[in-house]
Design a protein around this motif. Structure first.
Motif, PDB file in Angstrom:
ATOM      1  N   TRP A  15      -6.851   4.018  11.166  1.00 52.48           N
ATOM      2  CA  TRP A  15      -6.749   4.780   9.933  1.00 52.48           C
ATOM      3  C   TRP A  15      -7.049   3.889   8.729  1.00 52.48           C
ATOM      4  CZ3 TRP A  15      -2.333   8.822   9.558  1.00 52.48           C
ATOM      5  CH2 TRP A  15      -2.314   9.623  10.701  1.00 52.48           C
ATOM      6  N   ASN A  16      -6.805   2.589   8.880  1.00 46.95           N
ATOM      7  CA  ASN A  16      -7.014   1.609   7.814  1.00 46.95           C
ATOM      8  C   ASN A  16      -6.380   2.083   6.501  1.00 46.95           C
ATOM      9  OD1 ASN A  16      -7.765  -0.560   6.309  1.00 46.95           O
ATOM     10  ND2 ASN A  16      -9.872  -0.593   7.058  1.00 46.95           N
ATOM     11  N   VAL A  17      -5.064   2.193   6.521  1.00 47.05           N
ATOM     12  CA  VAL A  17      -4.342   2.720   5.371  1.00 47.05           C
ATOM     13  C   VAL A  17      -4.506   1.851   4.123  1.00 47.05           C
ATOM     14  CG1 VAL A  17      -2.679   4.028   6.744  1.00 47.05           C
ATOM     15  CG2 VAL A  17      -2.134   1.685   6.076  1.00 47.05           C
ATOM     16  N   VAL A  18      -4.728   0.559   4.296  1.00 49.35           N
ATOM     17  CA  VAL A  18      -4.925  -0.313   3.131  1.00 49.35           C
ATOM     18  C   VAL A  18      -6.228   0.061   2.421  1.00 49.35           C
ATOM     19  CG1 VAL A  18      -5.251  -2.704   2.368  1.00 49.35           C
ATOM     20  CG2 VAL A  18      -3.549  -2.179   4.130  1.00 49.35           C
ATOM     21  N   LEU A  19      -7.276   0.310   3.169  1.00 48.21           N
ATOM     22  CA  LEU A  19      -8.551   0.735   2.585  1.00 48.21           C
ATOM     23  C   LEU A  19      -8.415   2.101   1.913  1.00 48.21           C
ATOM     24  CD1 LEU A  19     -11.628   0.290   2.203  1.00 48.21           C
ATOM     25  CD2 LEU A  19     -11.934   1.482   4.376  1.00 48.21           C
ATOM     26  N   LEU A  20      -7.754   3.031   2.582  1.00 51.99           N
ATOM     27  CA  LEU A  20      -7.563   4.368   2.005  1.00 51.99           C
ATOM     28  C   LEU A  20      -6.780   4.305   0.699  1.00 51.99           C
ATOM     29  CD1 LEU A  20      -6.748   6.462   5.205  1.00 51.99           C
ATOM     30  CD2 LEU A  20      -8.922   6.310   3.974  1.00 51.99           C
ATOM     31  N   ALA A  21      -5.746   3.481   0.669  1.00 50.35           N
ATOM     32  CA  ALA A  21      -4.968   3.317  -0.559  1.00 50.35           C
ATOM     33  C   ALA A  21      -5.828   2.694  -1.652  1.00 50.35           C
ATOM     34  CB  ALA A  21      -3.734   2.456  -0.286  1.00 50.35           C
ATOM     35  N   LYS A  81       0.900  -4.385  -1.875  1.00 48.19           N
ATOM     36  CA  LYS A  81       1.827  -5.313  -2.515  1.00 48.19           C
ATOM     37  C   LYS A  81       2.559  -6.129  -1.460  1.00 48.19           C
ATOM     38  CE  LYS A  81       5.704  -5.242  -5.736  1.00 48.19           C
ATOM     39  NZ  LYS A  81       6.552  -4.398  -6.576  1.00 48.19           N
ATOM     40  N   GLU A  82       2.909  -5.462  -0.352  1.00 50.75           N
ATOM     41  CA  GLU A  82       3.676  -6.125   0.696  1.00 50.75           C
ATOM     42  C   GLU A  82       3.606  -5.283   1.967  1.00 50.75           C
ATOM     43  OE1 GLU A  82       8.119  -8.148   1.009  1.00 50.75           O
ATOM     44  OE2 GLU A  82       7.830  -6.465  -0.343  1.00 50.75           O
ATOM     45  N   LYS A  83       3.646  -5.959   3.094  1.00 49.22           N
ATOM     46  CA  LYS A  83       3.703  -5.307   4.404  1.00 49.22           C
ATOM     47  C   LYS A  83       4.844  -5.970   5.161  1.00 49.22           C
ATOM     48  CE  LYS A  83       0.984  -4.986   8.648  1.00 49.22           C
ATOM     49  NZ  LYS A  83      -0.294  -5.370   9.282  1.00 49.22           N
ATOM     50  N   VAL A  84       5.899  -5.195   5.437  1.00 47.10           N
ATOM     51  CA  VAL A  84       7.078  -5.769   6.081  1.00 47.10           C
ATOM     52  C   VAL A  84       7.410  -5.005   7.357  1.00 47.10           C
ATOM     53  CG1 VAL A  84       8.063  -6.671   3.939  1.00 47.10           C
ATOM     54  CG2 VAL A  84       8.647  -4.381   4.668  1.00 47.10           C
ATOM     55  N   ASP A  85       7.956  -5.723   8.328  1.00 40.35           N
ATOM     56  CA  ASP A  85       8.386  -5.094   9.571  1.00 40.35           C
ATOM     57  C   ASP A  85       9.377  -3.979   9.273  1.00 40.35           C
ATOM     58  OD1 ASP A  85       6.972  -6.681  11.393  1.00 40.35           O
ATOM     59  OD2 ASP A  85       8.531  -8.219  11.395  1.00 40.35           O
ATOM     60  N   PHE A  86       9.228  -2.873   9.973  1.00 39.74           N
ATOM     61  CA  PHE A  86      10.204  -1.793   9.882  1.00 39.74           C
ATOM     62  C   PHE A  86      11.186  -1.944  11.038  1.00 39.74           C
ATOM     63  CE2 PHE A  86      11.790   2.363  11.179  1.00 39.74           C
ATOM     64  CZ  PHE A  86      12.455   2.717  10.018  1.00 39.74           C
ATOM     65  N   GLN A  87      12.443  -2.077  10.699  1.00 35.90           N
ATOM     66  CA  GLN A  87      13.507  -2.218  11.693  1.00 35.90           C
ATOM     67  C   GLN A  87      14.389  -0.973  11.634  1.00 35.90           C
ATOM     68  OE1 GLN A  87      13.615  -4.708  13.862  1.00 35.90           O
ATOM     69  NE2 GLN A  87      11.816  -5.617  12.898  1.00 35.90           N
ATOM     70  N   LYS A  95       3.709  -1.324   1.377  1.00 34.37           N
ATOM     71  CA  LYS A  95       4.116  -1.056   0.000  1.00 34.37           C
ATOM     72  C   LYS A  95       2.902  -1.239  -0.905  1.00 34.37           C
ATOM     73  CE  LYS A  95       8.649  -3.003   0.919  1.00 34.37           C
ATOM     74  NZ  LYS A  95       9.641  -3.983   0.464  1.00 34.37           N
ATOM     75  N   PHE A  96       2.559  -0.176  -1.617  1.00 35.86           N
ATOM     76  CA  PHE A  96       1.395  -0.177  -2.489  1.00 35.86           C
ATOM     77  C   PHE A  96       1.821   0.004  -3.931  1.00 35.86           C
ATOM     78  CE2 PHE A  96       0.019   1.564   1.614  1.00 35.86           C
ATOM     79  CZ  PHE A  96      -1.059   0.738   1.915  1.00 35.86           C
ATOM     80  N   ALA A  97       1.066  -0.577  -4.845  1.00 37.75           N
ATOM     81  CA  ALA A  97       1.302  -0.419  -6.270  1.00 37.75           C
ATOM     82  C   ALA A  97      -0.032  -0.144  -6.939  1.00 37.75           C
ATOM     83  CB  ALA A  97       1.942  -1.691  -6.860  1.00 37.75           C
ATOM     84  N   LEU A  98       0.017   0.335  -8.166  1.00 35.96           N
ATOM     85  CA  LEU A  98      -1.222   0.552  -8.894  1.00 35.96           C
ATOM     86  C   LEU A  98      -1.979  -0.762  -9.036  1.00 35.96           C
ATOM     87  CD1 LEU A  98       0.012   2.937 -11.738  1.00 35.96           C
ATOM     88  CD2 LEU A  98      -1.434   3.526  -9.775  1.00 35.96           C
ATOM     89  N   ASP A  99      -3.270  -0.698  -8.854  1.00 32.64           N
ATOM     90  CA  ASP A  99      -4.123  -1.876  -8.985  1.00 32.64           C
ATOM     91  C   ASP A  99      -4.530  -2.014 -10.441  1.00 32.64           C
ATOM     92  OD1 ASP A  99      -5.643  -4.090  -8.466  1.00 32.64           O
ATOM     93  OD2 ASP A  99      -7.152  -3.040  -7.271  1.00 32.64           O
ATOM     94  N   LEU A 100      -3.604  -2.552 -11.240  1.00 27.40           N
ATOM     95  CA  LEU A 100      -3.834  -2.697 -12.678  1.00 27.40           C
ATOM     96  C   LEU A 100      -4.484  -4.039 -12.988  1.00 27.40           C
ATOM     97  CD1 LEU A 100      -0.380  -1.368 -13.907  1.00 27.40           C
ATOM     98  CD2 LEU A 100      -2.557  -0.137 -13.866  1.00 27.40           C
ATOM     99  N   PRO A 101      -5.321  -4.074 -14.027  1.00 24.96           N
ATOM    100  CA  PRO A 101      -5.909  -5.362 -14.407  1.00 24.96           C
ATOM    101  C   PRO A 101      -4.829  -6.353 -14.818  1.00 24.96           C
ATOM    102  CG  PRO A 101      -6.652  -3.582 -15.869  1.00 24.96           C
ATOM    103  CD  PRO A 101      -5.705  -2.996 -14.884  1.00 24.96           C
ATOM    104  N   GLU A 102      -5.020  -7.588 -14.460  1.00 19.59           N
ATOM    105  CA  GLU A 102      -4.038  -8.643 -14.777  1.00 19.59           C
ATOM    106  C   GLU A 102      -4.036  -8.937 -16.268  1.00 19.59           C
ATOM    107  OE1 GLU A 102      -2.104 -10.448 -12.421  1.00 19.59           O
ATOM    108  OE2 GLU A 102      -2.774  -8.998 -10.931  1.00 19.59           O
TER     109      GLU A 102
END
Length: 152
Positions: free
Chosen positions: A95-101, A109-115, A145-152
Motif C-alpha cells: 500500500w506504501n502508506v508513506v507515499l500515499l500520505a 514524523k515517526e514510525k513506532v512499534d504497535f504493542q 505518525k504523519f504531520a503536515l509537510d510545512l516549509p522549514e
C-alpha cells in the motif's frame, strides 16, 4: 492531561476503522473522558443498530486510503498529526502508506512499534465482509505518525 502511549487527553482524536470500538473505549477509560474522541467503523447497511451516531467508513484499498489522507491533511492544524496503525509486511506494505500520505502533503514524523499490551481492553477485529468481527494477528504492526509537510 492524561496519556496512554502516544495519545494525550488534550488531543482531538479521530479513529477510523475502529471495528468494535474497543480501542476508543480503552483511550476513553485512560483519559476518564471521551469528549475529544470520534470513532468510526464499517457496518453493512442492515446492521446499523446503534444508539449513537457513527460515521460509517471502510478503507478497502489504496484509493480510499489516498482520499483519507487528502481529507485528513485539510483538517489538521499546525502541530496536528494523523496516526495510522498499519501492518508493514507483505501484502500490506504494498500500500506504501508513506507515499500515499506524501501525495496529500503529509510527511512521516515517526514510525513506532504497535504493542497491543499498551492498550488494555483493545480487541482487534476485522471489518468489511471478510470474516467480519474475527480477530487477526497483530504482527509487523506500527503506528505511522504523519504531520503536515510545512516549509522549514
Amino acid at each position: 492531561m492524561r496519556k496512554i502511549d502516544c495519545y494525550k487527553s488534550s488531543q482531538k482524536i479521530l479513529l477510523v476503522g475502529e471495528g468494535d470500538f474497543s480501542f476508543s473505549a480503552c483511550l476513553a477509560r485512560a483519559f476518564h473522558d471521551a469528549s475529544n474522541i470520534v470513532a468510526t467503523s464499517y457496518l453493512r447497511q442492515g446492521e446499523t443498530r446503534m444508539h449513537i451516531l457513527v460515521c460509517l467508513i471502510v478503507l478497502r484499498h489504496k484509493k480510499l486510503v489516498r482520499a483519507y489522507f487528502k481529507s485528513a491533511s485539510k483538517m489538521l492544524n499546525e502541530g496536528g498529526e494523523v496516526h495510522m496503525r498499519h501492518r508493514d509486511d507483505n501484502p500490506y506494505n504494498r500500500w506504501n502508506v508513506v507515499l500515499l500520505a506524501g501525495e496529500a502533503g503529509l510527511k512521516l514524523k515517526e514510525k513506532v512499534d504497535f504493542q497491543k499490551s499498551d492498550f488494555p481492553g483493545y480487541h482487534n477485529k476485522r471489518g468489511g465482509d471478510i470474516r467480519t468481527n474475527k480477530t487477526f494477528p497483530i504482527v509487523h504492526a506500527f503506528n505511522f505518525k504523519f504531520a503536515l509537510d510545512l516549509p522549514e
